[in-house]
Write a protein that holds these residues in place. Structure first.
Motif, short mmCIF file in Angstrom:
data_model
loop_
_atom_site.label_atom_id
_atom_site.label_comp_id
_atom_site.label_asym_id
_atom_site.label_seq_id
_atom_site.Cartn_x
_atom_site.Cartn_y
_atom_site.Cartn_z
N ILE A 240 -14.61 55.05 33.97
CA ILE A 240 -14.81 56.38 34.54
C ILE A 240 -13.97 57.42 33.80
N SER A 241 -12.72 57.11 33.55
CA SER A 241 -11.84 58.07 32.87
C SER A 241 -12.28 58.32 31.43
N SER A 242 -12.81 57.29 30.79
CA SER A 242 -13.21 57.42 29.38
C SER A 242 -14.54 58.14 29.21
N ASN A 243 -15.39 58.08 30.23
CA ASN A 243 -16.73 58.66 30.11
C ASN A 243 -16.97 59.86 31.01
N ALA A 244 -15.93 60.29 31.72
CA ALA A 244 -16.09 61.44 32.61
C ALA A 244 -16.49 62.68 31.81
N HIS A 245 -17.35 63.50 32.41
CA HIS A 245 -17.81 64.71 31.75
C HIS A 245 -17.51 65.91 32.63
N ASP A 246 -17.50 67.07 32.04
CA ASP A 246 -17.29 68.28 32.81
C ASP A 246 -18.43 68.44 33.80
N TRP A 247 -18.14 69.04 34.95
CA TRP A 247 -19.13 69.12 36.02
C TRP A 247 -20.40 69.87 35.62
N ASP A 248 -20.31 70.77 34.63
CA ASP A 248 -21.49 71.54 34.22
C ASP A 248 -22.02 71.10 32.86
N ALA A 249 -21.65 69.90 32.44
CA ALA A 249 -22.01 69.46 31.09
C ALA A 249 -23.51 69.29 30.88
N TYR A 250 -24.26 69.06 31.95
CA TYR A 250 -25.69 68.80 31.80
C TYR A 250 -26.53 70.07 31.81
N GLY A 251 -25.89 71.21 31.88
CA GLY A 251 -26.65 72.45 31.97
C GLY A 251 -27.61 72.66 30.82
N ASP A 252 -27.10 72.61 29.58
CA ASP A 252 -27.97 72.81 28.42
C ASP A 252 -28.82 71.58 28.15
N LEU A 253 -28.29 70.42 28.49
CA LEU A 253 -29.02 69.18 28.23
C LEU A 253 -30.30 69.11 29.04
N ALA A 254 -30.29 69.70 30.23
CA ALA A 254 -31.46 69.62 31.10
C ALA A 254 -32.69 70.24 30.46
N ALA A 255 -32.49 71.37 29.79
CA ALA A 255 -33.62 72.05 29.17
C ALA A 255 -34.21 71.23 28.02
N GLU A 256 -33.35 70.50 27.31
CA GLU A 256 -33.81 69.76 26.14
C GLU A 256 -34.27 68.34 26.51
N HIS A 257 -33.61 67.74 27.49
CA HIS A 257 -33.91 66.35 27.83
C HIS A 257 -34.03 66.18 29.34
N PRO A 258 -35.11 66.69 29.94
CA PRO A 258 -35.24 66.60 31.40
C PRO A 258 -35.25 65.16 31.90
N ARG A 259 -35.70 64.22 31.07
CA ARG A 259 -35.71 62.82 31.51
C ARG A 259 -34.30 62.29 31.71
N HIS A 260 -33.34 62.85 30.97
CA HIS A 260 -31.96 62.41 31.12
C HIS A 260 -31.46 62.68 32.54
N ILE A 261 -31.84 63.82 33.10
CA ILE A 261 -31.44 64.15 34.47
C ILE A 261 -32.08 63.17 35.45
N ALA A 262 -33.34 62.85 35.23
CA ALA A 262 -34.02 61.88 36.10
C ALA A 262 -33.35 60.52 36.02
N ASN A 263 -32.90 60.13 34.83
CA ASN A 263 -32.19 58.86 34.69
C ASN A 263 -30.89 58.86 35.48
N CYS A 264 -30.19 59.99 35.48
CA CYS A 264 -28.95 60.11 36.26
C CYS A 264 -29.25 59.95 37.75
N VAL A 265 -30.29 60.61 38.22
CA VAL A 265 -30.65 60.52 39.63
C VAL A 265 -31.05 59.10 40.00
N ASP A 266 -31.83 58.46 39.14
CA ASP A 266 -32.25 57.09 39.38
C ASP A 266 -31.04 56.16 39.43
N ALA A 267 -30.10 56.35 38.51
CA ALA A 267 -28.90 55.52 38.48
C ALA A 267 -28.06 55.71 39.73
N PHE A 268 -27.93 56.96 40.17
CA PHE A 268 -27.11 57.24 41.35
C PHE A 268 -27.75 56.65 42.61
N ILE A 269 -29.05 56.77 42.74
CA ILE A 269 -29.72 56.21 43.92
C ILE A 269 -29.62 54.69 43.91
#
Length: 313
Positions: A240-269
């Motif tokens: 967790i400490s080695s891979n932690a990201h800033d809370w808003d790190a996915y802001g720009d990534l969402a526009a370029e890789h929307p599937r990445h956000i879906a993968n995060c949601v799937d992993a969390f669920i």
């Protein structure tokens, strides 16, 4: 005090006593004498802005501009002024890939929501009953949900718990009617789903490549397996400490890789489902997620089991 608007050494218009009088005058006649509602808070900002900058500007709008630019923005938590807090709905939630994931687990998530929305019992007259609805989740119930699922960690602080609730609420124009206040103080199921998406993009979750390296099938199996295996907790903390990201790190990534956000949601669920299953032992072994479903009874068993453990402790 945080925005340095009050002059502690002054006896004039910006003194502590003057701010006390301002609070009292704005709140006169309110049912909540020790707090300001949203219209009252906005009125307070306007009056403070004019008091502080009336000798330097000609209009209220200019005074408000200076108040925000010179006093508020440099001092408040940047999350309060971050535009993506509202834009997240369009960029993270209302996209087809994320919608597909949420629909896949909708029944399980709805059962969890229904169980945790019933923690605060209905009380009082009809007006109070709306504010303690067993079909909506209030802040205490949301906090209990986050605590029970061990979401609060180095990558998701109690402040993130609060902000997630606040940002996921339904917007309402008038907060004075009881129905408007209920929207402001509770989450409906759709709001709850939005909150889960926000958590998913904040928490540190393993990528498919990392899961392969660790030898796990999904994020839920990863967290439950490491957390419940003697000697592996430190390994999990290091991850967790080695891979932690800033809370808003996915802001720009969402526009370029929307599937990445879906993968995060799937992993969390997957984590939520595995946590319930590990407590209820409904499915022997680590069965595929596609074969798992959290029933209302399982959700109740999970919550009651944790409450019983906490009481004994």
């Amino acid at each position: 005090y945080d925005c340095e608007l009050i002059d502690r050494n002054s006896v004039g218009a910006l003194s502590p006593a003057a701010f006390d009088r301002l609070f009292v005058s704005i709140n006169a006649g309110s049912d909540h004498t020790r707090s300001l509602d949203r219209p009252g808070f906005i009125q307070a900002l306007i009056r403070v802005a004019w008091t502080k900058y009336e000798d330097e500007v000609r209009t209220f709008s200019d005074a408000i501009h200076f108040l925000f630019e010179d006093d508020i923005k440099p001092n408040v938590d940047r999350r309060a002024q971050y535009p993506r807090t509202l834009g997240l709905r369009e960029k993270f939630c209302y996209i087809e890939d994320v919608d597909d994931v949420l629909r896949e687990y909708a029944d399980s998530l709805h059962n969890l929501f229904k169980v945790y929305a019933k923690i605060t019992p209905m009380r009082g007259d009809k007006r109070e009953a709306v504010l303690t609805s067993v079909t909506h989740m209030d802040f205490n119930e949301w906090t209990a949900f986050c605590k029970d699922f061990k979401l609060v960690d180095s990558d998701f602080s109690p402040r993130e718990v609060s902000l997630t609730f606040v940002w996921s609420r339904m917007r309402t124009v008038d907060v004075k009617p009881v129905d408007g206040r209920a929207k402001l103080t509770q989450l409906c199921f759709e709001d709850f789903l939005e909150a889960l998406v926000r958590v998913a993009t904040t928490k540190t979750l393993p990528t498919p490549e990392q899961l392969h390296d660790f030898g796990f099938e999904d994020a839920g199996e990863f967290f439950v397996g490491l957390r419940n295996t003697p000697g592996e907790q430190e390994r999990l903390a290091t991850f967790i400490s080695s891979n932690a990201h800033d809370w808003d790190a996915y802001g720009d990534l969402a526009a370029e890789h929307p599937r990445h956000i879906a993968n995060c949601v799937d992993a969390f669920i997957s984590y939520l489902l595995r946590m319930v299953d590990a407590k209820c032992a409904k499915f022997p072994g680590m069965v595929p997620l596609s074969e798992m479903a959290i029933t209302f009874e399982m959700a109740q068993m999970y919550k009651r089991g944790l409450r019983r453990t906490t009481t004994k402790a």
